[in-house]
Structures are given as C-alpha cells and as structure tokens.
Design a protein around this motif. Structure first.
Motif, PDB file in Angstrom:
ATOM      1  N   TYR A 186       0.831  -1.204   0.000  1.00  0.00           N
ATOM      2  CA  TYR A 186       0.000   0.000   0.000  1.00  0.00           C
ATOM      3  C   TYR A 186       0.860   1.245   0.000  1.00  0.00           C
ATOM      4  O   TYR A 186       2.056   1.224   0.329  1.00  0.00           O
ATOM      5  CB  TYR A 186      -0.949   0.003   1.202  1.00  0.00           C
ATOM      6  N   ILE A 187       0.228   2.341  -0.378  1.00  0.00           N
ATOM      7  CA  ILE A 187       0.858   3.656  -0.313  1.00  0.00           C
ATOM      8  C   ILE A 187      -0.189   4.653   0.165  1.00  0.00           C
ATOM      9  O   ILE A 187      -1.378   4.509  -0.154  1.00  0.00           O
ATOM     10  CB  ILE A 187       1.428   4.073  -1.690  1.00  0.00           C
ATOM     11  N   VAL A 188       0.234   5.636   0.934  1.00  0.00           N
ATOM     12  CA  VAL A 188      -0.629   6.734   1.355  1.00  0.00           C
ATOM     13  C   VAL A 188      -0.129   8.006   0.680  1.00  0.00           C
ATOM     14  O   VAL A 188       1.014   8.418   0.887  1.00  0.00           O
ATOM     15  CB  VAL A 188      -0.628   6.903   2.882  1.00  0.00           C
ATOM     16  N   ARG A 189      -0.979   8.595  -0.140  1.00  0.00           N
ATOM     17  CA  ARG A 189      -0.630   9.854  -0.803  1.00  0.00           C
ATOM     18  C   ARG A 189      -1.249  11.006  -0.025  1.00  0.00           C
ATOM     19  O   ARG A 189      -2.462  11.042   0.189  1.00  0.00           O
ATOM     20  CB  ARG A 189      -1.129   9.856  -2.251  1.00  0.00           C
ATOM     21  N   LYS A 190      -0.417  11.942   0.383  1.00  0.00           N
ATOM     22  CA  LYS A 190      -0.869  13.111   1.123  1.00  0.00           C
ATOM     23  C   LYS A 190       0.135  14.237   0.884  1.00  0.00           C
ATOM     24  O   LYS A 190       1.181  14.040   0.260  1.00  0.00           O
ATOM     25  CB  LYS A 190      -0.973  12.789   2.622  1.00  0.00           C
ATOM     26  N   ALA A 191      -0.190  15.440   1.378  1.00  0.00           N
ATOM     27  CA  ALA A 191       0.689  16.588   1.179  1.00  0.00           C
ATOM     28  C   ALA A 191       2.048  16.354   1.856  1.00  0.00           C
ATOM     29  O   ALA A 191       2.107  15.754   2.938  1.00  0.00           O
ATOM     30  CB  ALA A 191       0.021  17.840   1.743  1.00  0.00           C
ATOM     31  N   PRO A 192       3.147  16.791   1.237  1.00  0.00           N
ATOM     32  CA  PRO A 192       3.216  17.445  -0.072  1.00  0.00           C
ATOM     33  C   PRO A 192       3.123  16.425  -1.205  1.00  0.00           C
ATOM     34  O   PRO A 192       3.876  15.457  -1.240  1.00  0.00           O
ATOM     35  CB  PRO A 192       4.588  18.124  -0.043  1.00  0.00           C
ATOM     36  N   PHE A 193       2.198  16.633  -2.113  1.00  0.00           N
ATOM     37  CA  PHE A 193       1.991  15.705  -3.217  1.00  0.00           C
ATOM     38  C   PHE A 193       3.073  15.860  -4.278  1.00  0.00           C
ATOM     39  O   PHE A 193       3.651  16.938  -4.445  1.00  0.00           O
ATOM     40  CB  PHE A 193       0.614  15.934  -3.841  1.00  0.00           C
ATOM     41  N   ALA A 194       3.331  14.773  -4.989  1.00  0.00           N
ATOM     42  CA  ALA A 194       4.366  14.772  -6.029  1.00  0.00           C
ATOM     43  C   ALA A 194       3.833  14.044  -7.257  1.00  0.00           C
ATOM     44  O   ALA A 194       2.663  13.658  -7.319  1.00  0.00           O
ATOM     45  CB  ALA A 194       5.627  14.093  -5.497  1.00  0.00           C
ATOM     46  N   SER A 195       4.700  13.830  -8.224  1.00  0.00           N
ATOM     47  CA  SER A 195       4.321  13.109  -9.439  1.00  0.00           C
ATOM     48  C   SER A 195       4.435  11.607  -9.223  1.00  0.00           C
ATOM     49  O   SER A 195       5.262  11.134  -8.440  1.00  0.00           O
ATOM     50  CB  SER A 195       5.213  13.525 -10.609  1.00  0.00           C
ATOM     51  N   ALA A 196       3.613  10.848  -9.943  1.00  0.00           N
ATOM     52  CA  ALA A 196       3.670   9.392  -9.891  1.00  0.00           C
ATOM     53  C   ALA A 196       3.648   8.853 -11.319  1.00  0.00           C
ATOM     54  O   ALA A 196       2.952   9.391 -12.188  1.00  0.00           O
ATOM     55  CB  ALA A 196       2.499   8.832  -9.090  1.00  0.00           C
ATOM     56  N   HIS A 197       4.404   7.775 -11.547  1.00  0.00           N
ATOM     57  CA  HIS A 197       4.500   7.163 -12.871  1.00  0.00           C
ATOM     58  C   HIS A 197       4.083   5.703 -12.783  1.00  0.00           C
ATOM     59  O   HIS A 197       4.596   4.945 -11.948  1.00  0.00           O
ATOM     60  CB  HIS A 197       5.932   7.265 -13.409  1.00  0.00           C
ATOM     61  N   LEU A 198       3.156   5.288 -13.637  1.00  0.00           N
ATOM     62  CA  LEU A 198       2.665   3.914 -13.631  1.00  0.00           C
ATOM     63  C   LEU A 198       3.730   2.937 -14.115  1.00  0.00           C
ATOM     64  O   LEU A 198       4.507   3.238 -15.025  1.00  0.00           O
ATOM     65  CB  LEU A 198       1.427   3.787 -14.521  1.00  0.00           C
ATOM     66  N   LYS A 199       3.740   1.724 -13.525  1.00  0.00           N
ATOM     67  CA  LYS A 199       4.640   0.664 -13.973  1.00  0.00           C
ATOM     68  C   LYS A 199       4.148   0.031 -15.265  1.00  0.00           C
ATOM     69  O   LYS A 199       4.949  -0.396 -16.106  1.00  0.00           O
ATOM     70  CB  LYS A 199       4.748  -0.427 -12.897  1.00  0.00           C
ATOM     71  N   ASP A 200       2.824  -0.061 -15.431  1.00  0.00           N
ATOM     72  CA  ASP A 200       2.250  -0.832 -16.523  1.00  0.00           C
ATOM     73  C   ASP A 200       1.852   0.007 -17.722  1.00  0.00           C
ATOM     74  O   ASP A 200       1.473  -0.541 -18.758  1.00  0.00           O
ATOM     75  CB  ASP A 200       1.023  -1.594 -16.013  1.00  0.00           C
ATOM     76  N   GLN A 201       1.889   1.317 -17.592  1.00  0.00           N
ATOM     77  CA  GLN A 201       1.598   2.222 -18.693  1.00  0.00           C
ATOM     78  C   GLN A 201       2.533   3.417 -18.563  1.00  0.00           C
ATOM     79  O   GLN A 201       2.926   3.794 -17.458  1.00  0.00           O
ATOM     80  CB  GLN A 201       0.136   2.720 -18.626  1.00  0.00           C
ATOM     81  N   ASP A 202       2.887   4.019 -19.665  1.00  0.00           N
ATOM     82  CA  ASP A 202       3.765   5.189 -19.616  1.00  0.00           C
ATOM     83  C   ASP A 202       2.910   6.435 -19.369  1.00  0.00           C
ATOM     84  O   ASP A 202       2.697   7.269 -20.261  1.00  0.00           O
ATOM     85  CB  ASP A 202       4.560   5.319 -20.911  1.00  0.00           C
ATOM     86  N   ILE A 203       2.410   6.538 -18.127  1.00  0.00           N
ATOM     87  CA  ILE A 203       1.550   7.654 -17.738  1.00  0.00           C
ATOM     88  C   ILE A 203       2.082   8.240 -16.436  1.00  0.00           C
ATOM     89  O   ILE A 203       2.380   7.503 -15.488  1.00  0.00           O
ATOM     90  CB  ILE A 203       0.089   7.200 -17.539  1.00  0.00           C
ATOM     91  N   THR A 204       2.209   9.559 -16.406  1.00  0.00           N
ATOM     92  CA  THR A 204       2.655  10.271 -15.214  1.00  0.00           C
ATOM     93  C   THR A 204       1.609  11.320 -14.851  1.00  0.00           C
ATOM     94  O   THR A 204       1.066  11.997 -15.746  1.00  0.00           O
ATOM     95  CB  THR A 204       4.013  10.958 -15.452  1.00  0.00           C
ATOM     96  N   VAL A 205       1.339  11.442 -13.565  1.00  0.00           N
ATOM     97  CA  VAL A 205       0.415  12.449 -13.070  1.00  0.00           C
ATOM     98  C   VAL A 205       1.092  13.220 -11.954  1.00  0.00           C
ATOM     99  O   VAL A 205       1.728  12.625 -11.072  1.00  0.00           O
ATOM    100  CB  VAL A 205      -0.898  11.809 -12.559  1.00  0.00           C
ATOM    101  N   ASP A 206       0.954  14.545 -11.979  1.00  0.00           N
ATOM    102  CA  ASP A 206       1.437  15.392 -10.892  1.00  0.00           C
ATOM    103  C   ASP A 206       0.261  15.668  -9.964  1.00  0.00           C
ATOM    104  O   ASP A 206      -0.595  16.504 -10.259  1.00  0.00           O
ATOM    105  CB  ASP A 206       2.003  16.697 -11.442  1.00  0.00           C
ATOM    106  N   PHE A 207       0.207  14.952  -8.855  1.00  0.00           N
ATOM    107  CA  PHE A 207      -0.925  15.075  -7.946  1.00  0.00           C
ATOM    108  C   PHE A 207      -0.993  16.443  -7.273  1.00  0.00           C
ATOM    109  O   PHE A 207      -2.051  16.843  -6.786  1.00  0.00           O
ATOM    110  CB  PHE A 207      -0.871  13.973  -6.884  1.00  0.00           C
ATOM    111  N   SER A 208       0.112  17.175  -7.228  1.00  0.00           N
ATOM    112  CA  SER A 208       0.087  18.506  -6.613  1.00  0.00           C
ATOM    113  C   SER A 208      -0.813  19.462  -7.378  1.00  0.00           C
ATOM    114  O   SER A 208      -1.292  20.463  -6.818  1.00  0.00           O
ATOM    115  CB  SER A 208       1.501  19.082  -6.524  1.00  0.00           C
ATOM    116  N   GLU A 209      -1.074  19.168  -8.655  1.00  0.00           N
ATOM    117  CA  GLU A 209      -1.931  20.017  -9.471  1.00  0.00           C
ATOM    118  C   GLU A 209      -3.408  19.647  -9.346  1.00  0.00           C
ATOM    119  O   GLU A 209      -4.273  20.369  -9.850  1.00  0.00           O
ATOM    120  CB  GLU A 209      -1.517  19.921 -10.940  1.00  0.00           C
ATOM    121  N   LEU A 210      -3.691  18.512  -8.691  1.00  0.00           N
ATOM    122  CA  LEU A 210      -5.063  17.987  -8.667  1.00  0.00           C
ATOM    123  C   LEU A 210      -5.651  17.886  -7.272  1.00  0.00           C
ATOM    124  O   LEU A 210      -6.799  17.451  -7.122  1.00  0.00           O
ATOM    125  CB  LEU A 210      -5.084  16.587  -9.308  1.00  0.00           C
ATOM    126  N   THR A 211      -4.897  18.269  -6.250  1.00  0.00           N
ATOM    127  CA  THR A 211      -5.310  18.017  -4.875  1.00  0.00           C
ATOM    128  C   THR A 211      -5.263  19.291  -4.039  1.00  0.00           C
ATOM    129  O   THR A 211      -4.738  20.322  -4.456  1.00  0.00           O
ATOM    130  CB  THR A 211      -4.378  16.977  -4.231  1.00  0.00           C
TER     131      THR A 211
END
Length: 267
Positions: A186-211
C-alpha cells in the motif's frame, strides 16, 4: 482505494487495467465497485480488462468515491463467466459489503445455513458468504464497534486462510479491510503531493496540481502500481484497516474517526 475525500481512481485504474491480459496473465474477467453514500456502482465483465469496453468506460469516467475495490481475475475455481467475476456484493446490517479475493482455497466447504449463498462456483464467493454469515450470527443485533468487528474479521480470516492463500479486500463504504496472506502493498498519498509514474503504462500524473493540502488517499494493490513511489509491503498474516485514507489501529485500545470534504483526484 480508501480516502478522506471523494476521489477518482482513473490514474491507478489505467495501470490496473493493463494487468488484465496485457502486462500480466490475469485475463479471466474483472470488476470494480465504487461506494457512493450507502449505494454501490458495480461494474463487472468476464472479458479481460485490457480488451473490455466497460473498462474503457470506467477509465474515462471520473467517479468519485471514498472506497473503491477492483479485481482482475485469474480463474482457479469456477468457469469464466459473469457470476464468478469479482468483486462480490452482499447486504449486512443495512449496508452493502463488497469483497474481492486473490488466491486459492482448497477443500474449503463449510455448511452455509443462513441467508448468504454463493451464486457462482468460486471458492472466493463461498468464503465471502461464510464470512458474512459468521458475522451476522455472531452479532445478530447489528454492526459491533469497529475494534470488535476488526478482531472478528481477523479471527474468521485466519480460519479460512488455513485452506490456502487468502488475500482479500473488504469494505462497507465506511472503511476498508485488507488481509494479506502472501502479497499486498500500500501507499498513502498526502501533502506534499508529487508526481507518480505507472509501472504498466507510460503515464505520469502530478498530484500537486489535482489536490488540496488536506487530501489523503490510501491505495492497496497486490503489487505496486507505480515505479517512482515508496510502497509499503504488508506482512503475510496481517489484517489492516484503512480509514480516511490511512491505516489505523483497530485493536482494543485503538480509536477511529470519520471525516470528509470535497472531491479530489489522487487515486
């Protein structure tokens, strides 16, 4: 996923979907359940998730929920058909409960005497019905305090687990149980948020822009979904409880609280 504010799971689901026949061998159906208040949106498909039009709908549809359970099936017992597709749903104490299992229970066939009967042929649904029936028989007056419920679920899970591998997720929309027999992280995402990159797809999201600063999301998976975050491995034989986006102590001295706010996007 368990969180403290209604959150969509579009990011994690993109990687999860790929494991159903594209990056992994689990191609015997898939399903996902979103809790909304006391209701549940349940999507099931016996097709591989990587080729499922229903999965594409879910991936592009930002449903916000406090608790989400998703499952990709590799059949060990029961044919590949809709009634054998996880997650499974039942009513107990006036709430919907949703359950998904990873593993194989051999020779598990306790007699079911109550209202919970499997519709399909899987050991997973049988185990869920047994769990629900045992809880209702033990607490006929209604849902017990959470520490008492936690100990009961752990005891029942230990008994079922003697028959084989019993990794499972269980939720009634207010909290999430995660039982590890062999593999869970498991992982807990909370402030300060950062970017995450999927292992199974080449997709990155910057959670700091969405939270917002108060958002908190816990994601539990058989194996980590991202390759640039620090996931925590759950020890085999452990039952964990997640409330408001974080693990909590539900032992005899433990306390829990429930809160919530506006929608977010960090799943």
């Amino acid at each position: 996923m368990n969180c403290n504010t209604p959150t969509d799971i579009c990011f994690s689901f993109a990687g999860f979907q790929a494991r159903g026949g594209l990056t992994d061998i689990h191609r015997d159906g898939w399903g996902i359940a979103f809790f909304e208040g006391r209701g549940v949106r349940l999507f099931l498909d016996p097709q591989a998730s990587s080729a499922s039009p229903v999965a594409e709908l879910v991936r592009s549809y930002p449903i916000h929920s406090l608790n989400v359970i998703a499952h990709i099936r590799k059949a060990t017992q029961g044919v590949v058909t809709l009634e054998n597709t996880h997650p499974f749903q039942r009513e107990l104490w006036g709430r919907y409960w949703v359950f998904a299992h990873n593993g194989n229970l051999k020779g598990f066939a306790p007699e079911l005497r109550g209202d919970f009967r499997p519709v399909g042929q899987t050991d997973s649904e049988f185990a869920f019905c047994h769990l629900m029936e045992t809880l209702r028989a033990r607490f006929p007056e209604g849902e017990p305090p959470l520490p008492v419920l936690f100990e009961a679920v752990r005891e029942i899970a230990t008994g079922i687990g003697r028959h084989g591998e019993f990794n499972f997720l269980l939720s009634n929309g207010a909290f999430l149980f995660a039982h590890c027999a062999s593999r869970l992280a498991y992982i807990v995402r909370k402030a300060p948020f950062a970017s995450a990159h999927l292992k199974d797809q080449d997709i990155t999201v910057d959670f700091s822009e969405l939270t917002t600063a108060g958002d908190r999301v816990a994601v539990v998976a058989t194996t980590p979904l991202t390759d640039n975050e620090s996931w925590i491995t759950i020890a085999p034989g452990t039952l964990m409880l997640f409330v408001d986006g974080e693990p909590v102590d539900a032992g005899p001295a433990g306390t829990v609280a429930f809160t919530g706010s506006g929608p977010a996007s960090c799943g």
